[in-house]
Scaffold this active site. Sequence first.
Site, PDB file in Angstrom:
ATOM      1  N   GLU A   1       0.793  -1.312   0.052  1.00 24.85           N
ATOM      2  CA  GLU A   1      -0.026   0.117  -0.014  1.00 24.85           C
ATOM      3  C   GLU A   1       0.949   1.310   0.067  1.00 24.85           C
ATOM      4  O   GLU A   1       0.570   2.280  -0.600  1.00 24.85           O
ATOM      5  CB  GLU A   1      -1.010  -0.046   1.254  1.00 24.85           C
ATOM      6  CG  GLU A   1      -1.997  -1.025   1.319  1.00 24.85           C
ATOM      7  CD  GLU A   1      -1.711  -2.213   1.525  1.00 24.85           C
ATOM      8  OE1 GLU A   1      -0.469  -2.527   1.979  1.00 24.85           O
ATOM      9  OE2 GLU A   1      -2.675  -3.264   1.987  1.00 24.85           O
TER      10      GLU A   1
ATOM     11  N   PHE B   1     -11.631  -7.083  14.029  1.00 26.01           N
ATOM     12  CA  PHE B   1     -10.509  -7.523  12.768  1.00 26.01           C
ATOM     13  C   PHE B   1     -10.100  -6.440  12.006  1.00 26.01           C
ATOM     14  O   PHE B   1     -10.996  -6.031  11.343  1.00 26.01           O
ATOM     15  CB  PHE B   1     -11.063  -8.723  12.150  1.00 26.01           C
ATOM     16  CG  PHE B   1      -9.831  -9.348  11.312  1.00 26.01           C
ATOM     17  CD1 PHE B   1      -8.487  -9.786  11.601  1.00 26.01           C
ATOM     18  CD2 PHE B   1     -10.290  -9.414   9.895  1.00 26.01           C
ATOM     19  CE1 PHE B   1      -7.635 -10.183  10.750  1.00 26.01           C
ATOM     20  CE2 PHE B   1      -9.332  -9.917   8.984  1.00 26.01           C
ATOM     21  CZ  PHE B   1      -8.122 -10.237   9.417  1.00 26.01           C
ATOM     22  N   GLN B   2      -8.850  -6.279  11.943  1.00 27.87           N
ATOM     23  CA  GLN B   2      -8.393  -5.309  10.751  1.00 27.87           C
ATOM     24  C   GLN B   2      -8.964  -4.012  11.141  1.00 27.87           C
ATOM     25  O   GLN B   2      -9.065  -3.062  10.144  1.00 27.87           O
ATOM     26  CB  GLN B   2      -8.448  -5.504   9.554  1.00 27.87           C
ATOM     27  CG  GLN B   2      -7.676  -6.855   8.859  1.00 27.87           C
ATOM     28  CD  GLN B   2      -7.540  -7.074   7.540  1.00 27.87           C
ATOM     29  OE1 GLN B   2      -8.544  -6.698   6.643  1.00 27.87           O
ATOM     30  NE2 GLN B   2      -6.328  -7.445   7.093  1.00 27.87           N
TER      31      GLN B   2
ATOM     32  N   LYS C   1     -17.552  -0.296   5.908  1.00 23.61           N
ATOM     33  CA  LYS C   1     -18.015  -1.357   5.091  1.00 23.61           C
ATOM     34  C   LYS C   1     -19.576  -1.091   4.790  1.00 23.61           C
ATOM     35  O   LYS C   1     -20.048  -1.347   3.546  1.00 23.61           O
ATOM     36  CB  LYS C   1     -17.745  -2.756   5.540  1.00 23.61           C
ATOM     37  CG  LYS C   1     -17.796  -3.703   4.418  1.00 23.61           C
ATOM     38  CD  LYS C   1     -17.345  -5.496   5.055  1.00 23.61           C
ATOM     39  CE  LYS C   1     -17.737  -6.225   3.975  1.00 23.61           C
ATOM     40  NZ  LYS C   1     -17.228  -7.472   4.468  1.00 23.61           N
TER      41      LYS C   1
ATOM     42  N   MET D   1      24.600   8.211   1.564  1.00 21.89           N
ATOM     43  CA  MET D   1      24.607   9.585   2.372  1.00 21.89           C
ATOM     44  C   MET D   1      24.715   9.349   3.536  1.00 21.89           C
ATOM     45  O   MET D   1      25.412  10.177   4.481  1.00 21.89           O
ATOM     46  CB  MET D   1      23.284  10.102   2.067  1.00 21.89           C
ATOM     47  CG  MET D   1      23.207  11.522   2.695  1.00 21.89           C
ATOM     48  SD  MET D   1      24.334  12.649   1.832  1.00 21.89           S
ATOM     49  CE  MET D   1      23.454  13.399   0.393  1.00 21.89           C
TER      50      MET D   1
END
Lengths: 186, 574
Positions: B51, B113-114, B163, B481
């Site tokens: 993502e 959940f999630q 949802k 760097m």
Amino acid sequence: MLQLISILMENKPGALMRVTGLLTARGYNIESLTVARTVDPQLSRMSIVVDIEPGEAGDKQRMQLIKQINKLINVLQASDLTESPAVRRELALVRVRSTMQNRTAILKEAEIFGARAVDSSVEGFVLEATGDSEKLDEFMDVMRSYGEIEVTRSGLVAVPLEAKKLKLAPPVSKEAEIESTDGVLK
Amino acid sequence: MSSLTTGAKIVLECLQREKVEIIFGYPGGVTLPLYDAMYDSPIKHVLVRHEQNAAFAAQGYARATGKVGVCCATSGPGATNLVTGLVDAMMDSIPIVALTGQVTSKLIGSDAFQEADTFGITRSATKHNFLVKNLAELPQAIHEAFHIASTGRPGPVLVDITKDVFQGQAHYAPVSTIHLPGYKVYTEGHAGQIRRAAQMIWEAKRPFVYAGGGIIAADASEELREFVEKIDAPAVCTLMGLGGLPGTHPNFISMPGMHGSYAANMGMTETDVLIALGVRFDDRVTGRLAAFAPHAKVIHVDIDPAEIGKIRTPEIPIVGDVKRVLKKLTAALEETAGEMKGKNATSRAAWWGQIKEWQREHPFVVETSTDEIKPQHLMAEIDRLSGGEAIVTSDVGQHQMWGAQFIRFNHPRLWINSGGLGSMGFGLPSAIGAQFARPDKLVFAIVGDGGFQMSIPELATIANHALPVKIIVMNNGYLGMVRQWQELFYNNRLSSVQLDGFPDPEKLAGAYGFKGRTVESPRELRSALEDAVREPGPYLLNVKVTPFENVYPMVPAGGAINEMVLGAVQPVEA
């Protein structure tokens, strides 16, 4: 020094979090914060006191903070009342434990500060006092001399003496916006 | 009356109305209804492999076009993985809209959940965010998100949708107006201030233009060129503003700051009128603030009032869209040109003489060697192939600085890099977004061996879509760097910076079905790059460069920008 900020904002979920989150993210310390809805139930008025270092650096910090708060989409207006003519008030509820001997003295003392008893029991009183923060500090000192106290303070609320013109963004036509931009930024 | 439509379809209707062509995303449990609706939608969905890269790809698309980039993720881990990409867009003022799924509204707060508090987590990562728990509010929220992302100072906006909102049904009525009373954008610039600025510019003896990412965001490069030519002042473009003025323009004297050109930093230090356009006086540009532009009166143009006076208090603040302000400013200069032009001709000529001298004294040097590829040599070769026209995305670190120093950009929206946040792993996914946005363009993704290994999963996305991105790994075997700083400031104690075990590029690219190779010899560099460009599909070119090369000039942290370290005193051998 303490900076007093008055914010008029949309009464939307998360609006308070946006202000407090911004203050934390930009490294400011909140001394007190009050918020409640206005006559228009869709709007809230927030009063915040922030601890700012004194002097020129502090002045810059103060201005910067007002600008950052004004950038929040839900904020209609943020004003710095630190040096503006404004009425500032704070409310304190003080529970004082007292012996039978000093009950009268406590009530007398409360009267001097314009405080009133809102609850009375054998253990003592609950007193309600309003005023500016310094006056309340003194009141606490005096009450402490009578015995153990417990304090709940509201934080400062303020109203400016001069109304500041509220500038609002006008509605935007979605149709026109989509047409004119063709999906590309102006 | 129209028939009932699901929330998921309404989302896509709104996106279509906003002329969204492409979404970079990754599906999951709560976004199932949305992805089901996408199955029938004309909007293209690009399945990335993480993502974070959806957000970077959306940025690549936005940075290459100026349109709003769109990314999409599911609740919980999907949303939290977006966060770096959102903060990155926030720092660089890039317009993207992120759509995230949220657990069903009744479950919010139950540690479902999630479930994650996406709204809370992304508060400071976005210009604004929404949590939509009620279908009736959905279209308004989506259109407001696009409006906020694309107007004023652009930035990321997230819309978190539960949802049950995706699944719910409603009569869809297109939103006709947006009313955000607290969202005030000042675009025009104060007429009096603009007149004063014109006066100050004519009176300047050593004027200097400091142009930034605001020029790109406002599509003001044409106006910038006219303005710079009108006043004939030297001009720098910041890391975010490169391409704002053509890289080959005679007035352009490169990038200022920590790894900026000597002439740019000396010019900034000696100028008497600094014209700051769409910039935010970043610490990487100013160095020690007390010593920054110490003789200058400052004119600061920015669309964000909070940027004015945040770091440096200007003599003339102008809040406005830099495109419109520059038009007006150039017109105001024109009006007074008759009496004012040539006022300080002698000083101005001397100023240009001084600038040219600084440029001659310490130009960027294309180091070359017969036995090793020098990174500067690599960048100069890419510059030659690009001819100021290719899109170049970069990761973060040494290669980014050398890229900015040596590759010229003749147009805006060609140089795409993570400036403010400095997110490693940005180069490859942003190249995906840029290539989708500009299929006609040659796209180089110049990445270090560190950043590349943060974004390797996206090789699959590149392969799936046969995107002809030329991935150029500037491979020095180190986090260059960080190693440079350890060498210079930590007694060369090289702690956890050596990157052993870089995969064989031929096998790696081959595993995804495209070509790759390593080039080590300076003699083969040019042809290797040409082969990569000639290849119709993607190409992975691993360029082994001198491991211990440092980026110069360098302003040490906390130093004044005129106190540059110009080159290695003694090359340090490990």
